[in-house]
Design a protein around this motif. Structure first.
Motif, PDB file in Angstrom:
ATOM      1  N   ARG A  50       0.826  -1.195   0.000  1.00  0.00           N
ATOM      2  CA  ARG A  50       0.000   0.000   0.000  1.00  0.00           C
ATOM      3  C   ARG A  50       0.867   1.255   0.000  1.00  0.00           C
ATOM      4  NH1 ARG A  50      -5.474   1.321   3.393  1.00  0.00           N
ATOM      5  NH2 ARG A  50      -5.726   3.417   2.544  1.00  0.00           N
ATOM      6  N   LEU A  51       0.468   2.240  -0.770  1.00  0.00           N
ATOM      7  CA  LEU A  51       1.226   3.481  -0.872  1.00  0.00           C
ATOM      8  C   LEU A  51       0.228   4.626  -0.985  1.00  0.00           C
ATOM      9  CD1 LEU A  51       3.868   5.038  -1.302  1.00  0.00           C
ATOM     10  CD2 LEU A  51       3.714   4.477  -3.709  1.00  0.00           C
ATOM     11  N   GLY A  52       0.036   5.361   0.102  1.00  0.00           N
ATOM     12  CA  GLY A  52      -0.968   6.415   0.105  1.00  0.00           C
ATOM     13  C   GLY A  52      -2.308   5.780  -0.187  1.00  0.00           C
ATOM     14  N   ASN A  53      -3.084   6.429  -1.050  1.00  0.00           N
ATOM     15  CA  ASN A  53      -4.361   5.815  -1.404  1.00  0.00           C
ATOM     16  C   ASN A  53      -4.359   5.390  -2.862  1.00  0.00           C
ATOM     17  OD1 ASN A  53      -6.797   4.859  -0.524  1.00  0.00           O
ATOM     18  ND2 ASN A  53      -7.924   6.699  -1.164  1.00  0.00           N
ATOM     19  N   THR A  54      -3.172   5.021  -3.365  1.00  0.00           N
ATOM     20  CA  THR A  54      -3.098   4.661  -4.780  1.00  0.00           C
ATOM     21  C   THR A  54      -3.671   3.272  -5.013  1.00  0.00           C
ATOM     22  OG1 THR A  54      -0.873   3.795  -4.446  1.00  0.00           O
ATOM     23  CG2 THR A  54      -1.052   6.071  -5.169  1.00  0.00           C
ATOM     24  N   ARG A  55      -4.033   3.035  -6.270  1.00  0.00           N
ATOM     25  CA  ARG A  55      -4.609   1.744  -6.651  1.00  0.00           C
ATOM     26  C   ARG A  55      -3.664   0.615  -6.302  1.00  0.00           C
ATOM     27  NH1 ARG A  55      -8.211   2.729 -11.174  1.00  0.00           N
ATOM     28  NH2 ARG A  55      -9.267   4.672 -10.658  1.00  0.00           N
ATOM     29  N   LEU A  57      -2.419  -3.444  -6.896  1.00  0.00           N
ATOM     30  CA  LEU A  57      -2.370  -4.438  -7.960  1.00  0.00           C
ATOM     31  C   LEU A  57      -2.209  -5.824  -7.362  1.00  0.00           C
ATOM     32  CD1 LEU A  57      -0.070  -2.402 -10.304  1.00  0.00           C
ATOM     33  CD2 LEU A  57      -2.461  -2.933 -10.716  1.00  0.00           C
TER      34      LEU A  57
ATOM     35  N   THR B  17      -4.407  12.226  -8.961  1.00  0.00           N
ATOM     36  CA  THR B  17      -5.149  12.096  -7.704  1.00  0.00           C
ATOM     37  C   THR B  17      -4.277  12.216  -6.464  1.00  0.00           C
ATOM     38  OG1 THR B  17      -4.915   9.702  -7.874  1.00  0.00           O
ATOM     39  CG2 THR B  17      -6.947  10.628  -8.716  1.00  0.00           C
ATOM     40  N   GLU B  22      -0.807  13.716   2.009  1.00  0.00           N
ATOM     41  CA  GLU B  22      -0.401  12.322   1.907  1.00  0.00           C
ATOM     42  C   GLU B  22       1.055  12.225   1.436  1.00  0.00           C
ATOM     43  OE1 GLU B  22      -3.294   8.996   0.331  1.00  0.00           O
ATOM     44  OE2 GLU B  22      -2.187   9.844  -1.333  1.00  0.00           O
ATOM     45  N   ILE B  26       4.819  10.751   3.108  1.00  0.00           N
ATOM     46  CA  ILE B  26       5.682   9.796   2.407  1.00  0.00           C
ATOM     47  C   ILE B  26       7.078  10.389   2.233  1.00  0.00           C
ATOM     48  CG2 ILE B  26       6.027   8.633   0.186  1.00  0.00           C
ATOM     49  CD1 ILE B  26       2.939   8.443   0.020  1.00  0.00           C
ATOM     50  N   ARG B  48       9.453   4.406  -4.201  1.00  0.00           N
ATOM     51  CA  ARG B  48       8.143   4.743  -3.620  1.00  0.00           C
ATOM     52  C   ARG B  48       7.642   6.074  -4.152  1.00  0.00           C
ATOM     53  NH1 ARG B  48       6.188   1.303   0.017  1.00  0.00           N
ATOM     54  NH2 ARG B  48       4.632   2.560   1.115  1.00  0.00           N
ATOM     55  N   ARG B  51       6.548   5.513  -7.689  1.00  0.00           N
ATOM     56  CA  ARG B  51       5.294   4.753  -7.675  1.00  0.00           C
ATOM     57  C   ARG B  51       4.137   5.664  -7.317  1.00  0.00           C
ATOM     58  NH1 ARG B  51       4.954  -0.034  -3.671  1.00  0.00           N
ATOM     59  NH2 ARG B  51       2.743   0.200  -4.157  1.00  0.00           N
ATOM     60  N   TYR B  52       4.365   6.535  -6.318  1.00  0.00           N
ATOM     61  CA  TYR B  52       3.286   7.412  -5.877  1.00  0.00           C
ATOM     62  C   TYR B  52       2.789   8.292  -7.025  1.00  0.00           C
ATOM     63  CZ  TYR B  52       0.513  10.573  -3.087  1.00  0.00           C
ATOM     64  OH  TYR B  52      -0.534  11.292  -2.593  1.00  0.00           O
ATOM     65  N   SER B  55       1.197   5.977  -9.896  1.00  0.00           N
ATOM     66  CA  SER B  55      -0.074   5.366  -9.526  1.00  0.00           C
ATOM     67  C   SER B  55      -1.180   6.390  -9.352  1.00  0.00           C
ATOM     68  CB  SER B  55       0.072   4.568  -8.224  1.00  0.00           C
ATOM     69  OG  SER B  55       1.045   3.586  -8.392  1.00  0.00           O
ATOM     70  N   ASN B  56      -0.802   7.639  -9.111  1.00  0.00           N
ATOM     71  CA  ASN B  56      -1.815   8.675  -8.984  1.00  0.00           C
ATOM     72  C   ASN B  56      -2.136   9.342 -10.311  1.00  0.00           C
ATOM     73  OD1 ASN B  56      -2.864   8.920  -6.278  1.00  0.00           O
ATOM     74  ND2 ASN B  56      -0.750   9.317  -5.672  1.00  0.00           N
ATOM     75  N   SER B  63      -4.784   3.400 -13.584  1.00  0.00           N
ATOM     76  CA  SER B  63      -3.583   4.131 -13.186  1.00  0.00           C
ATOM     77  C   SER B  63      -2.345   3.573 -13.877  1.00  0.00           C
ATOM     78  CB  SER B  63      -3.408   4.066 -11.674  1.00  0.00           C
ATOM     79  OG  SER B  63      -3.104   2.754 -11.287  1.00  0.00           O
ATOM     80  N   GLU B  65       1.696   2.434 -13.697  1.00  0.00           N
ATOM     81  CA  GLU B  65       2.413   1.683 -12.682  1.00  0.00           C
ATOM     82  C   GLU B  65       3.907   1.809 -12.889  1.00  0.00           C
ATOM     83  OE1 GLU B  65       1.971  -2.568 -12.903  1.00  0.00           O
ATOM     84  OE2 GLU B  65       2.923  -2.892 -10.967  1.00  0.00           O
TER      85      GLU B  65
END
Lengths: 344, 344
Positions: A50-55, A57, B17, B22, B26, B48, B51-52, B55-56, B63, B65
């Motif tokens: 989990r990373l923040g509120n990102t989707r 997989l 997003t 948040e 991080i 990270r 990714r953040y 993914s956002n 999203s 990746e």
């Protein structure tokens, strides 16, 4: 059993299928999309952390993937079936209290690096570098200053020779090859003053020579400047400033243009702090010099207070501003009783 | 029966997003852990962070990746550090052969660039389909060394041409799955932008110098003070007007000319917003001693992404995966150390 909404991607094309996932009590993960149903054993499946509120997989062994938007549902789903193992980073990142602790640790570390680490490093680097490293730097500074701040000295030839000889006498005991020299210049702009350039040149103004009432006062001033040279303050100053800029850039990081400008600012603020430390160090050198050569310490105090009187009526933001409060420095010399006999 | 054969076009906006609170947490945890682990964690921190942001970034409710492996980054860094260490040691001990390292670096440079782009592309995916970069070292050498040399020989006249070729090289060698991107921006469009910028800089320089000489002749003040008086506004004009203009127009030009399989990108940044965001970001970061850096980064990214869209005339379902091997992060880390900007 709750089902999770997801998108399914096969990994071979960019096709997207709405899907849903659910876990059976047998420990199998079932993926449904279109009319297809695939079963995976839970051990063969990997979940992105989990990373923040990102989707999130879900990775399957055959290279296919599910994308899940509802983080909390997935976490609840996982909590039932396998203990959370690798969510430490997220735990730290999601709680305000941990972020606050991280902020404090970082602030202390950055402050300690800037206040102690960078000066200590600059010091050992400066002393490790050969003496001629700074020469080019200092020569350039001298040329620039000669252009607009300094003019040839108007002191009598004989007096100039005498002072230079005195300085040569003073540096006899320093490392050979350092090449320290005294230059005399007239400068109405900076008035009674002396400065040490990194290349080993000490510049003293005519105004300073005239201000002194005793040659030992000039010796005291020269000893202070010699302290700057012996401790390699010029080079250390340059190293420290770039060191701080580096530290700040490393922390603030990657918004390239913004951080570069922002990083320059604290350097300016720190300048004063760093120079003050150097002045104190040079004062100590002078103090030691005066003691070993049986020169009364009050000579330095005298010339300092006379300089202060002189400067306070025209320019309060000039040379003296980077020095520690002059009163304190004068006191330091007057109070030193460690070798009492000399102080009178 | 007459039918419109071309499918209807659909505008798919990119969404961002991420949010500042948040990301702040991080960011600060990343820095703190990197400090505590003496820099080792910074590879994980880098992943990270990437990714953040990936993914956002959402397109059509899916999203992106980032799959870069921190261990690959650590290895890349070790090699980069070893190389730099060896070259600086050689400079100290055997100055005669130190040039060998420069030559190696120069020869390896195009190769490193290509590896970097490949590493980044292959670790980016969308709908479980990886991007790819297929440019060769020879191709990179032609642009980044060949044309760069021509720019030097023509005192910068070919610079806009060089910029166009670099963007073209990156875009046309990039692929989503097996489908390559197309790049349609013309050299003359780059000249149109840079001519305005060059003219503005020249004008600024001339006006600045004229005022500088006027002032330094009329008032007999020191050069330094007048220099600041004149050049601070000049730098300000550059930061407030020229740099945002360049940012806006280049970004729009490049992205508006990128397409893939008939799907066109569209970027609609406006000068006013870009100028406002960059200037207020600079002030925010400075006044907050860097604490608002994450906010500034989120804010700028959000603006950039939200103004990007894909004008699509085919469904995004039919891109096909390529057979790919993993790439080491060595190129990425060496190029990173030299801070070379290879973004579009």
């Amino acid at each position: 059993m709750t089902a999770l909404d997801a998108y399914f991607y096969d990994g071979k094309t960019s096709n997207r299928h709405p899907a849903y996932l659910h876990l059976q009590s047998s420990g199998e993960l079932v993926v449904n999309w279109c009319d297809t149903e695939i079963r995976h054993s839970l051990e063969s499946v990997k979940f992105s952390s989990r990373l923040g509120n990102t989707r999130r997989l879900v990775y399957f062994l055959d290279g296919s993937q599910c994308e899940i938007a509802d983080n909390d549902a997935l976490d609840a789903f996982l909590a039932q079936h396998q203990p959370q193992a690798s969510a430490l980073a997220h735990k730290l990142e999601s709680k305000v209290i941990y972020a606050g602790a991280a902020l404090i640790i970082t602030a202390v570390a950055v402050w300690a690096t800037i206040a102690y680490g960078v000066p200590a490093l600059a010091r050992s680097v400066a002393f490790a570098l050969p003496a001629n490293t700074e020469r080019a730097l200092g020569d350039r500074v001298m040329k620039t200053l000669d252009g607009f701040l300094f003019f040839p000295s108007k002191l009598p030839e004989l007096r100039q020779k005498e002072l230079k000889a005195k300085f040569a006498q003073m540096v006899v005991n320093t490392k050979p090859g350092a090449g320290y020299v005294l230059e005399l210049r007239e400068s109405k702009k900076i008035g009674a003053n002396a400065l040490a350039l990194p290349s080993g040149i000490v510049v003293m103004t005519d105004e300073m020579v005239q201000l002194a009432k005793h040659d030992e006062e000039l010796v005291a001033v020269l000893a202070h400047e010699l302290g700057h040279l012996e401790y390699r303050h010029g080079l250390r100053h340059a190293l420290q400033s770039s060191g701080v800029a580096l530290v700040i850039a490393a922390v603030v990081g990657d918004i390239a243009s913004t951080s570069a400008i922002a990083a320059a600012l604290p350097t300016v603020l720190l300048e004063a702090k760093y120079s003050r430390a150097f002045e104190i160090e040079a004062d100590k050198y002078a103090l030691q010099y005066l003691k070993t050569n049986n020169i009364p310490l009050k000579r330095f105090a005298d010339i300092l207070s006379r300089m202060q009187d002189k400067h306070s009526d025209n320019d309060s933001t000039g040379f003296l501003s980077s020095h520690p409060a002059t009163k304190e420095r004068i006191q330091a010399f007057l109070n030193d009783r460690s070798t009492g006999s000399n102080a009178n | 029966m007459e039918q419109d054969l071309s499918p209807p076009t659909k505008t798919l906006p990119f969404q961002f997003t991420g949010n500042a609170v948040e990301y702040f947490k991080i960011w600060i945890v990343n820095i703190c852990l990197s400090i505590i682990t003496l820099g080792i964690y910074s590879a994980w921190a880098k992943v990270r962070t990437k990714r953040y942001f990936y993914s956002n970034t959402l397109l059509d409710n899916t999203s992106f990746e980032y799959t870069g492996n921190p261990v690959a980054i650590v290895k890349g860094r070790l090699i980069a550090v070893a190389f730099l260490g060896a070259s600086s040691l050689a400079q100290r001990l055997y100055p005669e052969i130190a040039f060998v390292f420069t030559v190696i670096l120069l020869i390896a440079f195009p190769w490193l660039l290509v590896r970097t782009m490949r590493f980044n592309a292959r670790n980016s995916s969308y709908r479980n389909l990886r991007f790819n970069f297929t440019g060769t070292a020879i191709g990179a050498a032609k642009v980044y060394i060949g044309i760069a040399l021509l720019v030097g020989l023509t005192v910068g006249l070919l610079f806009p041409f060089f910029m166009q070729r670099t963007k073209k090289f990156i875009a046309e060698n990039s692929a989503y799955g097996t489908t390559t991107f197309d790049f349609a921006a013309l050299v003359k469009s780059f000249y149109a932008i840079y001519l305005k910028v060059f003219a503005a800089i020249a004008l600024l320089g001339i006006v600045g110098s004229v005022i500088f000489f006027q002032l330094s002749h009329s008032a007999m003040k020191t050069g330094a003070a007048i220099g600041l008086l004149v050049w601070i506004p000049v730098v300000l004009v550059f930061v407030v007007l020229i740099s945002p203009y360049l940012r806006t127009s280049l970004q729009n030009l490049v992205w508006n000319n990128i397409s893939i399989a008939g799907n066109r990108m569209q970027s609609s940044l406006t000068f006013g917003r870009v100028a406002w965001i960059s200037i207020s970001n600079i002030f925010a970061v400075i006044l907050s001693v860097g604490l608002l850096a994450p906010w500034a980064k989120i804010r700028w990214t959000r603006y950039r992404i939200q103004n990007l869209s894909l004008i699509s005339n085919v469904a995004l379902d039919n891109f096909v995966a390529a057979e790919l091997q993993q790439v080491s992060a060595m190129g990425e880390e060496i190029v990173d150390m030299f801070d070379f900007d290879i973004a579009l």
